[in-house]
Enzyme design. Structure first.
Site, PDB file in Angstrom:
ATOM      1  N   CYS A   8      14.739  81.249  42.383  1.00  0.00           N
ATOM      2  CA  CYS A   8      15.605  80.951  43.537  1.00  0.00           C
ATOM      3  C   CYS A   8      15.855  79.566  43.908  1.00  0.00           C
ATOM      4  O   CYS A   8      15.575  78.944  42.758  1.00  0.00           O
ATOM      5  CB  CYS A   8      14.174  81.304  44.649  1.00  0.00           C
ATOM      6  N   CYS A  80      17.957  84.871  45.930  1.00  0.00           N
ATOM      7  CA  CYS A  80      18.737  84.408  46.863  1.00  0.00           C
ATOM      8  C   CYS A  80      20.034  84.200  46.552  1.00  0.00           C
ATOM      9  O   CYS A  80      20.209  84.280  45.342  1.00  0.00           O
ATOM     10  CB  CYS A  80      18.147  83.005  47.380  1.00  0.00           C
ATOM     11  N   CYS A  87      22.977  80.596  38.859  1.00  0.00           N
ATOM     12  CA  CYS A  87      22.013  80.836  37.924  1.00  0.00           C
ATOM     13  C   CYS A  87      22.461  80.514  36.475  1.00  0.00           C
ATOM     14  O   CYS A  87      23.844  80.675  36.194  1.00  0.00           O
ATOM     15  CB  CYS A  87      21.878  82.500  37.867  1.00  0.00           C
TER      16      CYS A  87
END
Length: 142
Positions: A8, A80, A87
């Site tokens: 997250c 999220c 990422c």
């Protein structure tokens, strides 16, 4: 055992809850980790609502991806939109899966009182529990 990283933005709430649920519900099946793109510290309301459900995450530590041990993950689950978009690359076989959940701190900002502020934390806690309880099937195909 399947190694899963829950990722997250700040590793303060949703990813911490997911790690806690995985350790609680899937011990022996899943080796759970959590991290953030940034480190925001462990959210005390997340700790509180998880404790209400019988899961102690108070000993977990907020950390960034760079602070994780050298582990080859099977799956990286972004929780999220920001984490999904930013990422980092994970070498090896790690499959990236997105399972988005609302941000309890953002939803609680306009709460009329402290008890009302806990409602979004409890809802998201329960949604994450259902997702983790359904692993690996809840990972779907990404």
């Amino acid at each position: 055992m399947m190694r899963i990283l829950f990722l997250c933005t700040g590793n303060s709430c949703r990813s911490q809850m997911a790690e806690g649920w995985a350790r609680h519900l899937r011990a022996g099946e899943i080796e759970a980790y959590s991290a953030g793109i940034e480190r925001h510290g462990l959210n005390p309301l997340a700790v509180r609502v998880m404790a209400e459900a019988g899961v102690d995450i108070s000993g977990q530590v907020s950390k960034t991806v760079d602070e994780l041990p050298a582990v080859e993950f099977d799956v990286v689950v972004t929780l999220c939109g920001h984490a999904k978009e930013t990422c980092p690359y994970f070498p090896g076989r790690a499959r990236r899966v997105h399972a988005g959940f609302d941000d309890p701190p953002a939803l609680a900002r306009g709460a009329a009182d402290p008890e009302a502020a806990l409602a979004p934390y409890r809802r998201v806690r329960d949604e994450i529990r259902a997702f983790v309880a359904g692993l690996p099937a809840s990972l779907g195909r990404s």
